[in-house]
Scaffold this motif. Structure first.
Motif, PDB file in Angstrom:
ATOM      1  N   LEU A   1     -22.005   0.440  13.606  1.00 62.66           N
ATOM      2  CA  LEU A   1     -21.049   1.352  12.983  1.00 62.66           C
ATOM      3  C   LEU A   1     -20.012   0.584  12.170  1.00 62.66           C
ATOM      4  N   ALA A   2     -19.551  -0.540  12.716  1.00 59.35           N
ATOM      5  CA  ALA A   2     -18.573  -1.351  11.993  1.00 59.35           C
ATOM      6  C   ALA A   2     -19.177  -1.951  10.733  1.00 59.35           C
ATOM      7  N   THR A   3     -20.411  -2.427  10.843  1.00 61.16           N
ATOM      8  CA  THR A   3     -21.091  -3.012   9.682  1.00 61.16           C
ATOM      9  C   THR A   3     -21.354  -1.958   8.618  1.00 61.16           C
ATOM     10  N   GLY A   4     -21.731  -0.761   9.064  1.00 61.09           N
ATOM     11  CA  GLY A   4     -22.013   0.311   8.115  1.00 61.09           C
ATOM     12  C   GLY A   4     -20.792   0.757   7.344  1.00 61.09           C
ATOM     13  N   ARG A   5     -19.616   0.680   7.974  1.00 64.89           N
ATOM     14  CA  ARG A   5     -18.396   1.148   7.311  1.00 64.89           C
ATOM     15  C   ARG A   5     -17.804   0.097   6.384  1.00 64.89           C
ATOM     16  N   ARG A   6     -17.721  -1.172   6.851  1.00 65.10           N
ATOM     17  CA  ARG A   6     -17.013  -2.166   6.058  1.00 65.10           C
ATOM     18  C   ARG A   6     -17.680  -3.530   6.030  1.00 65.10           C
ATOM     19  N   GLY A   7     -18.721  -3.711   6.824  1.00 66.34           N
ATOM     20  CA  GLY A   7     -19.311  -5.034   6.948  1.00 66.34           C
ATOM     21  C   GLY A   7     -20.314  -5.358   5.864  1.00 66.34           C
ATOM     22  N   PRO A   8     -20.806  -6.597   5.869  1.00 65.34           N
ATOM     23  CA  PRO A   8     -21.804  -7.013   4.881  1.00 65.34           C
ATOM     24  C   PRO A   8     -23.178  -6.453   5.210  1.00 65.34           C
ATOM     25  N   GLY A   9     -24.061  -6.493   4.247  1.00 63.51           N
ATOM     26  CA  GLY A   9     -25.423  -6.056   4.475  1.00 63.51           C
ATOM     27  C   GLY A   9     -26.359  -7.244   4.481  1.00 63.51           C
ATOM     28  N   GLY A  10     -27.649  -6.952   4.424  1.00 61.05           N
ATOM     29  CA  GLY A  10     -28.637  -8.011   4.325  1.00 61.05           C
ATOM     30  C   GLY A  10     -28.623  -8.962   5.504  1.00 61.05           C
ATOM     31  N   THR A  11     -28.871 -10.228   5.228  1.00 64.45           N
ATOM     32  CA  THR A  11     -28.959 -11.249   6.275  1.00 64.45           C
ATOM     33  C   THR A  11     -27.644 -11.410   7.019  1.00 64.45           C
ATOM     34  N   ALA A  12     -26.535 -11.391   6.290  1.00 61.31           N
ATOM     35  CA  ALA A  12     -25.226 -11.554   6.931  1.00 61.31           C
ATOM     36  C   ALA A  12     -24.946 -10.415   7.899  1.00 61.31           C
ATOM     37  N   GLY A  13     -25.223  -9.190   7.478  1.00 55.25           N
ATOM     38  CA  GLY A  13     -24.995  -8.042   8.346  1.00 55.25           C
ATOM     39  C   GLY A  13     -25.882  -8.071   9.574  1.00 55.25           C
ATOM     40  N   THR A  14     -27.147  -8.404   9.377  1.00 53.86           N
ATOM     41  CA  THR A  14     -28.076  -8.505  10.507  1.00 53.86           C
ATOM     42  C   THR A  14     -27.623  -9.575  11.479  1.00 53.86           C
ATOM     43  N   SER A  15     -27.165 -10.708  10.956  1.00 53.37           N
ATOM     44  CA  SER A  15     -26.715 -11.807  11.809  1.00 53.37           C
ATOM     45  C   SER A  15     -25.502 -11.405  12.639  1.00 53.37           C
ATOM     46  N   LEU A  16     -24.574 -10.678  12.016  1.00 56.64           N
ATOM     47  CA  LEU A  16     -23.391 -10.238  12.741  1.00 56.64           C
ATOM     48  C   LEU A  16     -23.744  -9.264  13.856  1.00 56.64           C
ATOM     49  N   VAL A  17     -24.627  -8.327  13.562  1.00 58.08           N
ATOM     50  CA  VAL A  17     -25.036  -7.344  14.558  1.00 58.08           C
ATOM     51  C   VAL A  17     -25.765  -8.027  15.714  1.00 58.08           C
TER      52      VAL A  17
END
Length: 224
Positions: free
Chosen positions: A152-168
């Motif tokens: 939810l945090a990534t979808g609202r303001r976080g990065p996408g792609g590899t960076a977003g996946t890595s954070l999640v």
């Protein structure tokens, strides 16, 4: 009523489009791992070789680590879990995101429900007396809960792609490691039980988020 449906369709997807492919692959691999471990330890009543090595280091933690383990374990108990989910649902509703609130409940709930279905099928026990142990429901809950919050945090303001996946994944790994350690330290589960619970959450949660988007229409709209 029409306005409500329109707002819900235009709301951000709870499974960010940029992460769908990568998390879908991870979910499939996690599901495979759950099956492999389940077959490997089906009917067992003792630790495997890897379990024994890890338990020799982690099991039987004394103070103050035992208190930390008990506090972490509480988050997977009914009262602790209800507190976490209740706080997250309240936050989602304040942000006017009922779909996110639904995922906060459904994601961890289905992950834990899956572990309850798998336990009698696998039949692995710990400490005798029919204490079914694989996969760990506590680990599945906390992993799924943190994974949902990270999505939810990534979808609202976080990065996408590899960076977003890595954070999640980093968030899910931290939650799974913390609860898995607590379960092993308290002697409640074998390490591979915790791994199975972690993988169960990784398999179930993205699928639940995808389904929530499909039902609401976000999966077709392409909104983030």
């Amino acid at each position: 009523m029409v306005t409500h449906r329109s707002d819900e369709r235009s709301a951000p997807a709870v499974l960010p489009p940029a992460l769908r492919a990568s998390l879908g692959l991870i979910a499939a691999l996690a599901a495979l791992m759950v099956v492999v471990l389940g077959v490997l330890y089906a009917g067992d009543s003792g630790p495997g070789a890897v379990d024994a090595r890890i338990q020799s280091v982690v099991d039987g933690a004394g103070p103050p680590w035992r208190h930390v383990a008990l506090a972490t374990d509480f988050l997977g108990e009914p009262v602790g879990a209800a507190m976490l989910v209740g706080a997250a649902v309240t936050g989602c509703l304040l942000l006017r995101s009922p779909r996110a609130a639904l995922l906060v409940v459904a994601g961890p709930g289905l992950a834990v429900g899956t572990t309850k279905l798998l336990k009698p099928l696998v039949g692995r026990t710990i400490h005798g007396d029919g204490n079914l142990s694989y996969p760990s429901g506590h680990t599945a809950f906390l992993t799924a809960f943190v994974l949902v919050v990270a999505l939810l945090a990534t979808g609202r303001r976080g990065p996408g792609g590899t960076a977003g996946t890595s954070l999640v994944l980093a968030a899910a790994l931290a939650a799974g490691a913390a609860m898995g350690w607590a379960q092993v330290a308290l002697g409640a589960h074998y390490p591979t039980d915790a791994l199975g619970g972690w993988c169960t959450a990784l398999a179930v949660t993205p699928a639940t988020a995808w389904l929530a988007d499909r039902v609401a229409g976000a999966g077709r709209s392409g909104h983030r």
